[in-house]
Design a protein around this motif. Structure first.
Motif, PDB file in Angstrom:
ATOM      1  N   VAL A  33     -30.990 -48.860  40.738  1.00 41.12           N
ATOM      2  CA  VAL A  33     -31.161 -49.306  42.053  1.00 41.12           C
ATOM      3  C   VAL A  33     -30.719 -50.687  42.357  1.00 41.12           C
ATOM      4  N   ASN A  80     -38.426 -41.702  39.986  1.00 40.42           N
ATOM      5  CA  ASN A  80     -37.017 -41.715  40.190  1.00 40.42           C
ATOM      6  C   ASN A  80     -36.230 -42.709  40.935  1.00 40.42           C
ATOM      7  N   ARG A 100     -34.473 -42.323  43.346  1.00 37.49           N
ATOM      8  CA  ARG A 100     -34.370 -42.060  44.858  1.00 37.49           C
ATOM      9  C   ARG A 100     -35.341 -42.656  45.611  1.00 37.49           C
ATOM     10  N   ARG A 114     -34.957 -46.475  45.444  1.00 37.92           N
ATOM     11  CA  ARG A 114     -33.996 -46.938  46.576  1.00 37.92           C
ATOM     12  C   ARG A 114     -34.408 -46.882  47.936  1.00 37.92           C
ATOM     13  N   MET A 115     -35.179 -45.874  48.137  1.00 40.58           N
ATOM     14  CA  MET A 115     -35.915 -45.789  49.356  1.00 40.58           C
ATOM     15  C   MET A 115     -36.611 -47.230  49.829  1.00 40.58           C
ATOM     16  N   ARG A 172     -39.052 -36.637  50.667  1.00 43.34           N
ATOM     17  CA  ARG A 172     -37.816 -36.399  50.500  1.00 43.34           C
ATOM     18  C   ARG A 172     -37.093 -36.907  49.037  1.00 43.34           C
ATOM     19  N   ALA A 173     -37.770 -37.568  48.449  1.00 45.66           N
ATOM     20  CA  ALA A 173     -37.381 -38.144  47.076  1.00 45.66           C
ATOM     21  C   ALA A 173     -37.986 -37.356  45.769  1.00 45.66           C
ATOM     22  N   GLN A 232     -28.573 -33.680  45.483  1.00 50.38           N
ATOM     23  CA  GLN A 232     -29.146 -34.839  45.866  1.00 50.38           C
ATOM     24  C   GLN A 232     -30.587 -34.950  45.804  1.00 50.38           C
ATOM     25  N   HIS A 233     -31.337 -34.201  46.433  1.00 50.02           N
ATOM     26  CA  HIS A 233     -32.753 -34.109  46.293  1.00 50.02           C
ATOM     27  C   HIS A 233     -33.412 -33.898  44.774  1.00 50.02           C
ATOM     28  N   GLY A 272     -31.699 -35.206  42.194  1.00 49.18           N
ATOM     29  CA  GLY A 272     -31.314 -36.421  41.371  1.00 49.18           C
ATOM     30  C   GLY A 272     -30.092 -35.866  40.624  1.00 49.18           C
TER      31      GLY A 272
END
Length: 390
Positions: A49, A110, A112, A115-116, A184-185, A384-385, A387
């Motif tokens: 990230v 993770n 995701r 990054r969020m 969502r992650a 995507q969900h 990873g």
């Protein structure tokens, strides 16, 4: 005098590893989960990230193998808040506007969710960004972004003998990422699970060995089985090892009455019967009540190398879902946008209704082509969900 450089929008990544690990009995960040040290798992998630990762640690020799720059707490004995201060000083020195700080004992965090958090910090005007969770405080101060504006506040807190990181979130402008968005992650109970004891380490191992789950849901005759079968084939084509579970509401037979294995289970009333033959096995077990899908995945699929489990059914359960909805068959989907908590668990809706709107992706269904483009798009969403889209 030269002007100070404009801070980079990309934050510094900081691993907070200054704890003594007294409850664990040693440096817990060096314990292994899934065959890798916890600190290495956190490093890799951050490195995906941010452009630079620093280790905030008071015993740098223990972590020399990581080849990361290190920074010690300038104020010892004040807990994670001193580590956040050290990270922000490093960020200031390197021309960055803030630090994305993660505790070194979170083995399952993770990229995701990180990054969020980082994107919110870079895009908004908040002084800190923290994700909500199901933890006792409802928010995660040790998996959060902090701007340089927080540093003077932290210094005053440390001078006053205050070392609790959650108090910082109350004294600066904090943006909380809603729990529905965090989901969502991934599962917040997994993402933010931290290892404090040997029992926690065992639990983290179990979590790491359990493959992620996505449920394919919909009302009766909506096409769940067709979509599930098409997805299994598509994911296999992409090189994944995928297991499945079919949820049924009624009793069923897996064998023909009168056959030897049927007699073992029915006439002999065996508690469990395993049928074994070349190329496959089948297990029949007696259970009490409705099986728990999470327990099924954990008990039968954990540690076997599966990349993913698709479950057909369990539309009202807590797991992430993809719904198939056909207006030609039903007047409304399972997805209910009025129930924000339940709706947050939907990854996508596949539908023949061009008017349907939802917070998750809405993927057009081609009824004439059950293995068409919608299947590939759903596979993309699932990967995507989980990873696995890299």
């Amino acid at each position: 005098m030269d002007a100070a450089p404009t801070p980079s929008p990309a934050p510094l990544g900081a691993i907070l590893a200054g704890g003594a690990g007294s409850r664990f009995g040693g440096q817990k960040a060096l314990a292994t989960v899934g065959g890798r040290r916890i600190v290495e798992r956190v490093r890799d998630a951050l490195a995906a990230v941010v452009p630079e990762v620093v280790l905030i640690v008071n015993e740098p020799d223990l972590f020399a193998h990581l080849h990361l720059p290190t920074r010690g707490d300038e104020v010892r004995g004040m807990g994670p808040l001193a580590g956040i201060a050290a990270a922000l000083r490093r960020a200031r020195e390197t021309g960055r506007g803030g630090a994305l700080c993660v505790a070194a004992d979170m083995p399952l965090v993770n990229a995701r969710v990180l990054r969020m958090i980082a994107d919110r910090g870079s895009a908004g005007d908040a002084e800190s960004v923290a994700p909500e969770s199901g933890g006792r405080r409802g928010v995660e101060p040790l998996c959060a972004w902090y701007s340089l504006a927080c540093l003077p506040v932290i210094e005053r807190m440390l001078a006053a003998g205050e070392g609790a990181a959650h108090l910082l979130l109350e004294r600066v402008r904090t943006e909380r990422i809603p729990l529905a968005q965090v989901r969502r992650a991934g599962d917040p109970a997994v993402l933010f699970f931290n290892v404090n004891t040997v029992d926690d380490l065992r639990e983290a191992e179990r979590m790491a060995a359990t493959p992620p789950v996505v449920c394919i849901v919909g009302k009766k005759n909506s096409g769940k089985t067709t979509l599930t079968v098409a997805l299994l084939a598509e994911l296999r084509r992409r090189g994944l090892r995928v297991a499945s579970i079919k949820h049924g509401h009624h009793a069923f037979e897996t064998d023909q009455p009168g056959r030897d294995s049927w007699r073992h289970f029915n006439e002999g009333e065996a508690e469990a019967t395993l049928m074994a033959g070349t190329g496959k096995i089948a297990l029949v077990m007696r259970t009490d009540g409705e099986p728990d899908p999470a327990a099924l995945v954990r008990d039968f699929y954990a540690g076997r190398g599966y990349d993913l489990v698709l479950i057909e059914g369990y539309k009202h359960g807590p797991m992430p879902k993809v719904e198939i909805f056909r207006r030609a068959v039903h007047d409304r989907p399972v997805h209910d946008p009025a129930d924000a908590d339940a709706a947050s668990r939907f990854l996508a809706i596949v539908t023949d209704d061009p008017e349907l709107r939802a917070a998750c992706p809405v993927i057009p269904l081609d009824p004439a082509d059950p293995r068409g483009r919608h299947v590939a798009r759903v596979a993309d969403v699932i990967l995507q969900h989980t990873g696995r889209d890299a």
